[in-house]
Write a protein that holds these residues in place. Sequence first.
Motif, PDB file in Angstrom:
ATOM      1  N   UNK A 104       0.870  -1.173   0.000  1.00 59.43           N
ATOM      2  CA  UNK A 104       0.000   0.000   0.000  1.00 59.43           C
ATOM      3  C   UNK A 104       0.911   1.228   0.000  1.00 59.43           C
ATOM      4  N   UNK A 105       0.528   2.212  -0.764  1.00 59.23           N
ATOM      5  CA  UNK A 105       1.382   3.373  -0.938  1.00 59.23           C
ATOM      6  C   UNK A 105       0.992   4.466   0.065  1.00 59.23           C
ATOM      7  N   UNK A 106       1.911   4.825   0.950  1.00 57.31           N
ATOM      8  CA  UNK A 106       1.584   5.883   1.916  1.00 57.31           C
ATOM      9  C   UNK A 106       1.720   7.245   1.235  1.00 57.31           C
ATOM     10  N   UNK A 107       0.681   8.053   1.312  1.00 53.84           N
ATOM     11  CA  UNK A 107       0.737   9.358   0.656  1.00 53.84           C
ATOM     12  C   UNK A 107       0.873  10.488   1.665  1.00 53.84           C
ATOM     13  N   UNK A 108       0.590  10.201   2.910  1.00 54.76           N
ATOM     14  CA  UNK A 108       0.693  11.217   3.947  1.00 54.76           C
ATOM     15  C   UNK A 108       0.949  10.499   5.254  1.00 54.76           C
ATOM     16  N   UNK A 109       1.805  11.074   6.068  1.00 52.21           N
ATOM     17  CA  UNK A 109       2.180  10.377   7.293  1.00 52.21           C
ATOM     18  C   UNK A 109       2.577  11.419   8.324  1.00 52.21           C
ATOM     19  N   UNK A 110       1.996  11.356   9.528  1.00 55.37           N
ATOM     20  CA  UNK A 110       2.320  12.358  10.541  1.00 55.37           C
ATOM     21  C   UNK A 110       2.564  11.726  11.890  1.00 55.37           C
TER      22      UNK A 110
END
Length: 291
Positions: free
Chosen positions: A136-142
């Motif tokens: 799965x492609x992470x597009x945003x991560x905080x």
Amino acid sequence: MEIVRQLQGPLHAIFVPVGGGGLIAGIAAYVKRVRPEVKIIGVEPSDANAMALSLYHGKRVMLEHVGGFADGVAVKAVGEETFRLCRELVDGIVMVSRDAICASIKDMFEEKRMLATFLPEEHGSFKKFTELVGRMNITEFKYRYDFNAKDALVLYSVGIYTDNELGAMVDRMELAKLKTVNLTDNDLAKDHLRYFIGGRSEIKDELVYRFIFPERPGALMKFLDAFSPRWNISLFHYRAQGETGANVLVGIQVPPVDFDEFKSHADNLGYEYMSENNNEIYRLLLRDPEV
Ligand SMILES: Cc1ncc(COP(=O)(O)O)c(C=O)c1O
């Protein structure tokens, strides 16, 4: 052909953008032959609607003005042969306003699948998490380290795959005892709280850098391989930017004696990066005033 062959669920209709009509005529000719029950619906900007008007009048209509916003489909008249095929095979046309086009581009850009996972605050858990995310492609991560908390909360969005794949990823997290909550239907989280995560922290030896990650699979993993679990990652803000890669703000706890080693790992990575340690705003917003 790929839609018909690869889609596992039911297929009711295929929506196709229409300019001169070549694309939709080709798709309709194939799909109606193999799956005649599937509806083929054209989509046209309302200010570039030559096909809708031509089908309505039963003959090719030449537009006087054509809106150029969706430039790939901005044509004054549809093709002769494509029109003949569309009359026979296309089930309908929907027209979309410029606002609707903008809104859907924005929807695609701002990922809708938002999740939160609780990670134990221990070295290497970040990397383990990334492995579980899998393809799965992470597009945003905080994420922001909080030394008072037992678990760190990471907020992230993943590129859209099927619901099954998303479900399988959540199952993998749960199996690895990483509690995961799907926030996709939570507007408060998506519209507001995603921008608030993290805050001031009294973290020892924190270095803060901005990195430009290249847009290719495995870029995040390569980064983590270079630093984790050797040094604790204390801050991670990742936002995919499409073809130009991703802007990433990273905090890493590196004791001064390790600095040269850290620097050589960072240089070897080959990603562009710059220090933000002396940035006034970082100090104001993310550092404890006492440190
Ligand atoms: C973005 C986009 N959508 C759809 C099309 C299909 O256009 P046509 O109906 O002319 O085949 C094109 C053609 O170039 C395009 O660029």
